[in-house]
Design a protein around this motif. Structure first.
Motif, short mmCIF file in Angstrom:
data_model
loop_
_atom_site.label_atom_id
_atom_site.label_comp_id
_atom_site.label_asym_id
_atom_site.label_seq_id
_atom_site.Cartn_x
_atom_site.Cartn_y
_atom_site.Cartn_z
N LEU A 14 10.02 10.17 -8.73
CA LEU A 14 10.42 9.44 -7.95
C LEU A 14 11.65 8.89 -7.60
O LEU A 14 12.32 9.00 -8.19
CB LEU A 14 9.83 7.77 -8.86
CG LEU A 14 7.99 7.31 -8.23
CD1 LEU A 14 7.30 8.78 -8.10
CD2 LEU A 14 7.78 6.04 -9.12
N LEU A 15 12.24 9.11 -6.93
CA LEU A 15 13.51 9.40 -6.47
C LEU A 15 14.10 7.79 -6.65
O LEU A 15 15.83 7.19 -6.39
CB LEU A 15 14.36 9.45 -5.23
CG LEU A 15 13.90 11.23 -5.56
CD1 LEU A 15 14.27 11.89 -4.03
CD2 LEU A 15 14.65 11.84 -6.58
N GLY A 16 13.39 6.23 -6.26
CA GLY A 16 14.44 5.44 -5.60
C GLY A 16 14.87 4.73 -6.58
O GLY A 16 15.68 4.38 -6.34
N CYS A 35 0.78 -1.25 -0.31
CA CYS A 35 -0.01 -0.38 -0.31
C CYS A 35 1.27 1.22 -0.05
O CYS A 35 0.46 2.61 -0.03
CB CYS A 35 -1.05 0.03 1.50
SG CYS A 35 -0.07 0.32 3.02
N LEU A 36 2.17 1.22 0.57
CA LEU A 36 3.23 2.12 0.48
C LEU A 36 4.46 2.43 -0.59
O LEU A 36 4.51 3.41 -1.40
CB LEU A 36 3.95 2.16 2.02
CG LEU A 36 3.44 2.32 3.22
CD1 LEU A 36 4.33 1.98 4.06
CD2 LEU A 36 2.43 3.69 3.35
N THR A 37 3.52 1.61 -2.08
CA THR A 37 4.75 0.98 -3.05
C THR A 37 3.55 2.12 -4.42
O THR A 37 2.88 0.91 -4.71
CB THR A 37 5.26 0.09 -2.82
OG1 THR A 37 5.83 -0.17 -2.01
CG2 THR A 37 6.12 -0.07 -3.81
N GLY A 89 10.88 22.90 -1.74
CA GLY A 89 10.89 24.20 -2.88
C GLY A 89 12.36 23.28 -3.21
O GLY A 89 13.45 23.68 -3.66
N ARG A 90 13.25 22.50 -2.46
CA ARG A 90 14.49 21.75 -1.79
C ARG A 90 14.45 20.19 -1.95
O ARG A 90 13.70 19.69 -1.43
CB ARG A 90 15.56 21.93 -1.07
CG ARG A 90 14.90 23.50 -0.38
CD ARG A 90 15.89 24.53 -1.60
NE ARG A 90 17.54 23.88 -1.86
CZ ARG A 90 18.30 24.75 -3.21
NH1 ARG A 90 17.46 25.64 -3.52
NH2 ARG A 90 19.42 24.51 -3.25
N LEU A 91 15.11 19.55 -3.85
CA LEU A 91 15.71 18.28 -3.53
C LEU A 91 16.89 17.99 -2.51
O LEU A 91 17.75 18.43 -2.93
CB LEU A 91 15.62 17.74 -5.27
CG LEU A 91 15.68 16.93 -4.87
CD1 LEU A 91 14.59 15.55 -5.25
CD2 LEU A 91 16.25 16.30 -6.51
C1 LIG Z 1 3.66 2.84 10.71
C2 LIG Z 1 4.28 3.69 10.33
C3 LIG Z 1 5.21 3.69 11.66
C4 LIG Z 1 6.33 5.23 11.39
N1 LIG Z 1 6.71 5.58 11.99
C5 LIG Z 1 7.53 6.20 12.43
C6 LIG Z 1 8.68 7.02 13.30
O1 LIG Z 1 8.21 6.09 14.58
N2 LIG Z 1 8.96 7.47 13.46
C7 LIG Z 1 9.21 8.55 12.07
O2 LIG Z 1 9.82 9.75 12.69
N3 LIG Z 1 8.53 8.60 10.94
C8 LIG Z 1 7.45 7.21 11.58
N4 LIG Z 1 6.80 7.04 10.80
C9 LIG Z 1 6.82 8.33 9.28
C10 LIG Z 1 8.22 7.66 7.65
O3 LIG Z 1 8.09 6.71 7.78
C11 LIG Z 1 9.39 8.12 8.10
O4 LIG Z 1 9.28 9.56 8.47
C12 LIG Z 1 9.91 7.59 6.57
O5 LIG Z 1 11.67 8.26 7.11
C13 LIG Z 1 9.56 9.08 5.67
O6 LIG Z 1 10.29 8.34 4.78
P1 LIG Z 1 9.92 8.44 2.98
O7 LIG Z 1 11.78 7.84 1.87
O8 LIG Z 1 9.49 7.34 3.43
O9 LIG Z 1 9.20 9.52 2.98
P2 LIG Z 1 8.24 9.56 1.46
O10 LIG Z 1 6.69 9.50 1.98
O11 LIG Z 1 8.74 9.71 0.27
O12 LIG Z 1 8.57 11.23 1.86
C14 LIG Z 1 8.36 12.50 2.63
C15 LIG Z 1 7.86 13.43 2.77
O13 LIG Z 1 9.81 14.35 2.20
C16 LIG Z 1 9.61 14.45 0.84
N5 LIG Z 1 11.00 14.09 0.37
C17 LIG Z 1 10.81 13.20 0.21
N6 LIG Z 1 12.74 12.60 -0.09
C18 LIG Z 1 12.68 13.96 -0.19
C19 LIG Z 1 14.08 14.30 -0.39
N7 LIG Z 1 15.08 13.47 -1.35
N8 LIG Z 1 14.09 15.93 -0.80
C20 LIG Z 1 12.90 16.80 -0.77
N9 LIG Z 1 12.10 16.18 -0.86
C21 LIG Z 1 12.10 14.30 -0.46
C22 LIG Z 1 8.00 13.73 0.34
O14 LIG Z 1 8.11 14.87 -0.83
C23 LIG Z 1 7.08 14.20 1.70
O15 LIG Z 1 6.74 15.65 1.82
C24 LIG Z 1 6.50 5.87 10.13
C25 LIG Z 1 5.65 5.52 9.01
C26 LIG Z 1 4.32 3.97 9.48
C27 LIG Z 1 3.85 4.56 7.83
#
Ligand SMILES: Cc1cc2nc3c(=O)[nH]c(=O)nc-3n(C[C@H](O)[C@H](O)[C@H](O)COP(=O)(O)OP(=O)(O)OC[C@H]3O[C@@H](n4cnc5c(N)ncnc54)[C@H](O)[C@@H]3O)c2cc1C
Ligand code: FES
Ligand code: FES
Lengths: 176, 264
Positions: free
Chosen positions: B53-55, A57-59, B156-158
């Protein structure tokens, strides 16, 4: 986009940001991954992506274009259960079953990884999966049995009807 | 679903492609691990015009060289097991193993504040480590202190990578709430780098904050309690579903004292 799901290649036509969960269930009619919370919090949608457990669901499907996906449909059949399925059956690790596919795929990843994870390590590996029915003990028992290979898949005895016999002996004090 | 149909999607296959596709960042939704942003899209709360998508863009390395650690924005939270304290311990307490293998450092740094759930737990560790954030955007590439980056609000920043000098010592103390996996309500991180101690708190506001008054008090006398007494100079705790402001204001000083006591 293409996905190989349980060994079969599929062309995917859904828009690229559609979740892998939705593509599996709605486009490909592979329904073992469950749509529980659809926000990462329950683990019912977990599948293996190139062998690693991922919350479908997150992918977004575009992020896994070309990947190998494994779901419960690829594990075994009712007559020929996989080790993980047999372990869940033997240990009564499912009640309503909604969480079960996610747990099984996480368990399969642990089995595939090999080694001898401790009960605590197994608990940690499964900690993203919620079950509202079993209270977890039986699930962890089942996964422990599966990773240790202590499971009778009954594969050779399928014709002897072992399930019927088990059903009788498992009710204590019941007449033979 | 309309939210996914409308979007133009770029799957970057290199860092350079990602920077080009990001451009000035206008109208671009970055998807890293997707653990925050994908549910937003699925449930229609966010309707991206363009998604990046950055993957496949690389940016995932973690290198430790010449006393400096550099972590790519796409390094997973799980990969931070190789990072120095207090980043390592903080990362180990994020979510569960499956999420940690998907969630990224960049996503954590840029996480929009969660209303009732922990997000951005890594930020306090990065502030304590005095991390520098390298990012791209409208005026090209720039490198700045993580606090400045967070204060400016990351839109606004990557983010490309984050780097910091390896600390002599790092520590963290936290209040966690048992769940299927325990999650962090409130945490204090401290690190000593080049003789200077930095202290930061997360879970006490929308983003992590640096506790400068506590740092100054600790620098004066090396007294953990004196530092603890000053933490509320920089932090104004709030009420939310996880804890009350009252509870946070009682607990934060204790966490500061513990973190500093452990900073040997
Ligand atoms: C079940 C569950 C439990 C969680 N528990 C925690 C926890 O305990 N602690 C915690 O801190 N977090 C938690 N999280 C939140 C999250 O998983 C983390 O904060 C995670 O590190 C986010 O990273 P992501 O790559 O998945 O972010 P994404 O969802 O891909 O992006 C998050 C945000 O950052 C932006 N973004 C991402 N990468 C960049 C980049 N390189 N440059 C600019 N903008 C960018 C995106 O546009 C978006 O706004 C949880 C999430 C879930 C679903
Ligand atoms: S449906 Fe994916 S984690 Fe709940
Ligand atoms: S068996 Fe019902 S949720 Fe787990």
């Amino acid at each position: 986009m293409r996905l190989t799901v349980n060994g079969t290649e599929h062309e995917v036509l859904s828009p690229p940001l559609t979740t892998l969960l939705e593509v599996l269930r709605e486009e490909l009619s592979i329904t073992s991954p469950k749509a529980g919370c659809q926000q990462g919090g329950c683990g019912a949608c977990t599948v293996l992506v190139d062998g690693e457990p991922r919350r479908s669901c997150l992918t977004p499907v575009a992020a896994v274009d070309g990947a190998r996906i494994a779901t419960v449909e690829g594990l075994g059949t009712p007559d020929d259960l996989s080790v993980v399925q047999a372990a869940f059956h033997e240990h009564y690790a499912a009640q309503c079953g909604f969480c079960t596919s996610g747990f099984m795929m996480a368990a399969q990843a642990l089995v595939d990884r090999g080694g001898e994870p401790s009960r605590e390590e197994i608990r940690q590996a499964l900690s993203g999966h919620l079950c509202r029915c079993t209270g977890y003990v039986k699930i962890i028992d089942a996964v422990t049995a599966a990773v240790n290979g202590e499971v009778d898949t009954g594969r050779s005895e399928a014709d002897a009807g072992p399930q019927g016999e088990d059903a009788v002996t498992l009710i204590p004090g019941s007449p033979a | 679903m309309a939210a996914v149909d409308a979007a133009e999607v770029v799957v970057a296959t290199s860092a350079q492609e990602a920077v080009e596709a990001f451009g000035s960042g206008a109208d671009v939704t970055v998807v890293a691990g997707g653990t925050i942003v994908v549910p937003e899209i699925t449930h229609g709360r966010l309707r991206p015009r363009r998604a990046l998508l950055l993957g496949g863009a690389g940016l995932a390395g973690l290198t430790r060289e010449a006393g400096r650690t550099t972590v790519g924005a796409m390094a997973t939270v799980a990969a931070l097991d190789q990072a120095p304290e207090p980043l390592r311990s903080t990362a180990r307490h994020v979510a569960d193993a499956e999420i940690r293998a998907q969630a990224t450092l960049g996503g954590n740094l840029c996480a929009p504040p969660g209303e009732q759930s922990p997000r951005g737990d890594l930020q306090a560790a990065l502030i304590a480590l005095g991390a520098q954030v390298r990012s791209a955007g409208a005026d090209g590439e720039r490198t700045e202190d993580v606090e400045e980056f967070l204060a400016a609000s990351p839109g606004g920043r990557l983010v490309l990578d984050v780097s910091f000098a390896d600390p002599q010592a790092g520590s963290t103390a936290a209040v966690r709430r048992p769940h299927a996996h325990a999650y962090t309500v409130l945490a204090v991180c401290a690190a000593r780098t080049g003789g200077q101690v930095r202290i930061a708190a997360s879970g006490a506001g929308p983003r992590a904050v640096r506790c400068r008054a506590a740092e100054a008090a600790f620098a004066d006398a090396g007294d953990a309690q004196a530092a603890a007494d000053r933490v509320l100079d920089d932090v104004t705790p709030h009420d939310d579903a996880l804890a009350s402001a009252w509870y946070r204001s009682r607990t934060l000083p204790v966490l500061v004292r513990r973190a500093l006591t452990d900073l040997t």
